[in-house]
Design a protein around this motif. Structure first.
Motif, PDB file in Angstrom:
ATOM      1  N   VAL A 187       0.830  -1.206   0.000  1.00 19.35           N
ATOM      2  CA  VAL A 187       0.000   0.000   0.000  1.00 19.35           C
ATOM      3  C   VAL A 187       0.867   1.258   0.000  1.00 19.35           C
ATOM      4  O   VAL A 187       0.641   2.198  -0.786  1.00 19.35           O
ATOM      5  CB  VAL A 187      -0.955  -0.001   1.212  1.00 19.35           C
ATOM      6  CG1 VAL A 187      -1.663   1.346   1.334  1.00 19.35           C
ATOM      7  CG2 VAL A 187      -1.976  -1.119   1.083  1.00 19.35           C
ATOM      8  N   LEU A 188       1.867   1.284   0.875  1.00 20.24           N
ATOM      9  CA  LEU A 188       2.736   2.458   0.955  1.00 20.24           C
ATOM     10  C   LEU A 188       3.606   2.606  -0.292  1.00 20.24           C
ATOM     11  O   LEU A 188       3.869   3.733  -0.741  1.00 20.24           O
ATOM     12  CB  LEU A 188       3.602   2.389   2.209  1.00 20.24           C
ATOM     13  CG  LEU A 188       2.866   2.606   3.529  1.00 20.24           C
ATOM     14  CD1 LEU A 188       3.835   2.505   4.699  1.00 20.24           C
ATOM     15  CD2 LEU A 188       2.162   3.958   3.550  1.00 20.24           C
ATOM     16  N   ASN A 189       4.059   1.485  -0.835  1.00 19.37           N
ATOM     17  CA  ASN A 189       4.826   1.561  -2.082  1.00 19.37           C
ATOM     18  C   ASN A 189       4.002   2.209  -3.189  1.00 19.37           C
ATOM     19  O   ASN A 189       4.466   3.128  -3.881  1.00 19.37           O
ATOM     20  CB  ASN A 189       5.247   0.152  -2.533  1.00 19.37           C
ATOM     21  CG  ASN A 189       6.669  -0.175  -2.130  1.00 19.37           C
ATOM     22  OD1 ASN A 189       7.476   0.715  -1.909  1.00 19.37           O
ATOM     23  ND2 ASN A 189       6.980  -1.447  -2.030  1.00 19.37           N
ATOM     24  N   TYR A 190       2.799   1.713  -3.356  1.00 23.84           N
ATOM     25  CA  TYR A 190       1.928   2.223  -4.413  1.00 23.84           C
ATOM     26  C   TYR A 190       1.622   3.706  -4.196  1.00 23.84           C
ATOM     27  O   TYR A 190       1.592   4.496  -5.147  1.00 23.84           O
ATOM     28  CB  TYR A 190       0.628   1.419  -4.436  1.00 23.84           C
ATOM     29  CG  TYR A 190      -0.298   1.761  -5.567  1.00 23.84           C
ATOM     30  CD1 TYR A 190       0.044   1.463  -6.886  1.00 23.84           C
ATOM     31  CD2 TYR A 190      -1.526   2.384  -5.331  1.00 23.84           C
ATOM     32  CE1 TYR A 190      -0.809   1.780  -7.940  1.00 23.84           C
ATOM     33  CE2 TYR A 190      -2.386   2.701  -6.373  1.00 23.84           C
ATOM     34  CZ  TYR A 190      -2.019   2.397  -7.680  1.00 23.84           C
ATOM     35  OH  TYR A 190      -2.866   2.719  -8.715  1.00 23.84           O
ATOM     36  N   GLY A 191       1.426   4.066  -2.927  1.00 19.55           N
ATOM     37  CA  GLY A 191       1.113   5.453  -2.634  1.00 19.55           C
ATOM     38  C   GLY A 191       2.307   6.379  -2.739  1.00 19.55           C
ATOM     39  O   GLY A 191       2.220   7.453  -3.355  1.00 19.55           O
ATOM     40  N   LEU A 192       3.443   5.978  -2.179  1.00 14.02           N
ATOM     41  CA  LEU A 192       4.584   6.876  -2.082  1.00 14.02           C
ATOM     42  C   LEU A 192       5.487   6.870  -3.315  1.00 14.02           C
ATOM     43  O   LEU A 192       6.183   7.858  -3.565  1.00 14.02           O
ATOM     44  CB  LEU A 192       5.410   6.516  -0.835  1.00 14.02           C
ATOM     45  CG  LEU A 192       4.735   6.819   0.501  1.00 14.02           C
ATOM     46  CD1 LEU A 192       5.535   6.231   1.658  1.00 14.02           C
ATOM     47  CD2 LEU A 192       4.562   8.329   0.688  1.00 14.02           C
ATOM     48  N   ILE A 193       5.510   5.773  -4.064  1.00 18.22           N
ATOM     49  CA  ILE A 193       6.325   5.770  -5.279  1.00 18.22           C
ATOM     50  C   ILE A 193       5.658   6.588  -6.384  1.00 18.22           C
ATOM     51  O   ILE A 193       6.291   7.427  -7.032  1.00 18.22           O
ATOM     52  CB  ILE A 193       6.589   4.325  -5.766  1.00 18.22           C
ATOM     53  CG1 ILE A 193       7.507   3.584  -4.789  1.00 18.22           C
ATOM     54  CG2 ILE A 193       7.239   4.343  -7.158  1.00 18.22           C
ATOM     55  CD1 ILE A 193       7.734   2.127  -5.139  1.00 18.22           C
ATOM     56  N   PHE A 194       4.338   6.372  -6.549  1.00 20.96           N
ATOM     57  CA  PHE A 194       3.632   6.992  -7.675  1.00 20.96           C
ATOM     58  C   PHE A 194       2.747   8.177  -7.286  1.00 20.96           C
ATOM     59  O   PHE A 194       2.219   8.864  -8.161  1.00 20.96           O
ATOM     60  CB  PHE A 194       2.768   5.941  -8.380  1.00 20.96           C
ATOM     61  CG  PHE A 194       3.546   4.750  -8.851  1.00 20.96           C
ATOM     62  CD1 PHE A 194       4.455   4.866  -9.892  1.00 20.96           C
ATOM     63  CD2 PHE A 194       3.382   3.517  -8.247  1.00 20.96           C
ATOM     64  CE1 PHE A 194       5.181   3.772 -10.341  1.00 20.96           C
ATOM     65  CE2 PHE A 194       4.104   2.406  -8.687  1.00 20.96           C
ATOM     66  CZ  PHE A 194       5.006   2.532  -9.735  1.00 20.96           C
ATOM     67  N   GLY A 195       2.540   8.412  -5.979  1.00 22.92           N
ATOM     68  CA  GLY A 195       1.732   9.548  -5.549  1.00 22.92           C
ATOM     69  C   GLY A 195       0.246   9.290  -5.530  1.00 22.92           C
ATOM     70  O   GLY A 195      -0.548  10.177  -5.881  1.00 22.92           O
ATOM     71  N   HIS A 196      -0.180   8.119  -5.096  1.00 21.02           N
ATOM     72  CA  HIS A 196      -1.604   7.793  -4.978  1.00 21.02           C
ATOM     73  C   HIS A 196      -2.075   7.994  -3.533  1.00 21.02           C
ATOM     74  O   HIS A 196      -1.275   8.204  -2.626  1.00 21.02           O
ATOM     75  CB  HIS A 196      -1.842   6.348  -5.425  1.00 21.02           C
ATOM     76  CG  HIS A 196      -1.533   6.115  -6.877  1.00 21.02           C
ATOM     77  ND1 HIS A 196      -2.249   6.689  -7.901  1.00 21.02           N
ATOM     78  CD2 HIS A 196      -0.563   5.372  -7.476  1.00 21.02           C
ATOM     79  CE1 HIS A 196      -1.751   6.308  -9.064  1.00 21.02           C
ATOM     80  NE2 HIS A 196      -0.720   5.509  -8.836  1.00 21.02           N
ATOM     81  N   PHE A 197      -3.397   7.900  -3.317  1.00 23.52           N
ATOM     82  CA  PHE A 197      -4.024   8.044  -1.992  1.00 23.52           C
ATOM     83  C   PHE A 197      -3.742   9.408  -1.370  1.00 23.52           C
ATOM     84  O   PHE A 197      -3.735   9.560  -0.147  1.00 23.52           O
ATOM     85  CB  PHE A 197      -3.557   6.947  -1.023  1.00 23.52           C
ATOM     86  CG  PHE A 197      -3.635   5.560  -1.567  1.00 23.52           C
ATOM     87  CD1 PHE A 197      -4.817   5.055  -2.110  1.00 23.52           C
ATOM     88  CD2 PHE A 197      -2.522   4.719  -1.536  1.00 23.52           C
ATOM     89  CE1 PHE A 197      -4.883   3.776  -2.610  1.00 23.52           C
ATOM     90  CE2 PHE A 197      -2.587   3.444  -2.035  1.00 23.52           C
ATOM     91  CZ  PHE A 197      -3.771   2.955  -2.582  1.00 23.52           C
TER      92      PHE A 197
END
Length: 465
Positions: A187-197
């Protein structure tokens, strides 16, 4: 409780129970490992979707992970030493000394991880320059290691505590722990790498933060389990920081060769990465992809080694008063284990070879990198059969039986006396193609099998602690 070897350990019902426990432990540890390495693979794939910067980012993370790998190998030595001695005490139902040995292991792991953290924070560039001479890769790696290195201390404590729990056949908490870490990390990877959530797009630094947070979650779960749910050891916090000279001495007698072996192996792997890292950047990236996939598909091999070490150590503790009966029963169990190891290796090799195209389809990489990754995976699909046999025999059966020095000496001879010199010549003197150099680096996995088959079947590794 001590078992009567002639009426208990050799009986069909107890043998069935042994194999049931061995299989459960194998599957649990394998499940935990597949999640841990699955997180690494997910990191690798997500970073590999960063477009033009993907190959550089993959290379940077892979370089930093070599330092993590060195720390992991040393800490695995601490944890494996804990398993060897504590599983013996578990067979004797000696809970007090299990806690004392775990206390010595925890202090050792925390000191080692703190030293590693300080080193990479103070000297990041000189350390990273060992692995590659590409300035752009080093710059990206520094951004990553400045954050991710704070996870080392949390990782050390978790590894030791899980080693203690595995030694008493309580591996499920490690599986649950890894599941939680997987969810947090993804979840954090997806959010913090690409700028989601609603989170900022931080690229490689976002991946580092996600790893750090997941390590904190891992340790928190283990501590909460020991505090509120554990019914086998009933460990009090003070017991994990209490010093007992006699047990500490026994722990280091068992663990130091394992730690030295892990350290030697970790340094050797770093040197291997440095050999490849001074070739083209596509070689670094291809090695990263192939190695990460290899870790995921070989989880049952590592699980079988852990399960064998725990169960052999426990059997040694149960039958300590009947050496002749113990040797007869160990011979039966070790014989069947060797057959299972070979079957696991063949199955893993087939999976690795057949999944190459599927996995590589997820990466945004160039054709040369993809070609090299396919070649490296083909090599690993062959050498993994040797890995499955020799590693599980030596680090599982032999080490579990108490002979921890042999594995260290054997690794020194093969890695430092044969593999590294041969690979150096292949890379920098004869300048062979990358796939040939890679095959030289992995050749010890086959060569060690000849030593393993002789060592295991002579049973000189059955030692008192």
């Amino acid at each position: 409780m001590v078992y009567d070897m002639t009426t208990t350990l050799s009986s069909p019902s107890v043998r069935r129970d042994f194999w049931r426990r061995w299989a459960v432990l194998l599957l649990t540890v394998a499940g935990q490992n597949i999640i841990v390495y699955g997180v690494n693979l997910a990191d690798n794939i997500m970073i590999g979707r960063l477009g033009a910067a993907a190959e550089m980012a993959i290379s940077a993370v892979f370089i930093v992970n070599q330092i993590q790998f060195l720390l992991q190998m040393i800490l695995n030595g601490v944890a494996d030493g804990t398993v060897v001695i504590c599983s013996r005490y578990w067979g004797e139902k000696n809970l007090a000394d299990i806690k004392k040995a775990a206390s010595a292991a925890l202090r050792t792991g925390l000191i080692i991880s703190a030293v590693m953290l300080a080193a990479v924070q103070i000297f990041p560039r000189p350390i990273l320059s060992i692995f590659t001479d590409k300035p752009a890769v080093i710059d990206e790696a520094v951004r990553y290691i400045r954050i991710v290195s704070f996870s080392y201390v949390f990782f050390a404590a978790t590894q030791v505590l899980l080693g203690m729990l595995r030694s008493v056949e309580c591996a499920m908490v490690g599986f649950v722990d890894s599941c939680a870490a997987l969810v947090v990390n993804l979840v954090l990877n997806y959010g913090l790498i690409f700028g989601h959530f609603g989170l900022p797009a931080m690229g490689i630094r976002g991946a580092a933060i996600a790893t750090l947070v997941s390590r904190i979650v891992e340790l928190s779960i283990v501590v909460l389990y020991l505090a509120f749910l554990d019914r086998r050891l009933r460990v009090k916090p003070a017991e994990l920081f209490r010093t007992d000279r006699e047990i500490t001495g026994k722990f280091f007698k068992v663990a130091l060769p394992v730690m030295a072996s892990g350290t030697s192996w970790g340094i050797a792997m770093a040197i291997q990465t440095a050999f490849l890292g001074h070739l083209e950047e596509s070689v670094i990236t291809a090695n990263s992809i192939a190695s990460t996939l290899f870790q995921v598909v070989s989880v049952f091999i590592y699980g079988s080694a852990t399960a064998s070490s725990v169960m052999i150590g426990k059997t040694m503790g149960e039958g300590r008063d009947d050496p002749d009966g113990l040797k007869k029963e160990i011979r039966h169990r070790a014989g069947w284990m060797q057959i299972l190891f070979l079957c696991l290796g063949a199955a893993t090799g087939l999976i690795l070879f057949s999944s190459r195209g599927l996995i590589l389809g997820f990466y945004d990489i160039g054709p040369e990198t993809e070609r090299l990754a396919r070649q490296f995976m083909a090599v690993l699909s062959v050498t993994v059969v040797g890995t499955a046999y020799q590693m599980a025999c030596l680090t599982g059966i032999v080490r579990g039986g108490g002979d921890t020095k042999f594995v260290f000496i054997n690794d020194l001879i093969f890695m430092w006396g044969i593999i590294l010199p041969t690979s150096y010549l292949a890379a920098f003197v004869f300048q062979f193609p990358p796939v040939v150099i890679f095959a030289c680096l992995k050749a010890d996995q086959i060569l060690k099998c000849f030593v393993a088959v002789v060592k295991v079947n002579r049973y000189g590794w059955m030692k008192k602690i």
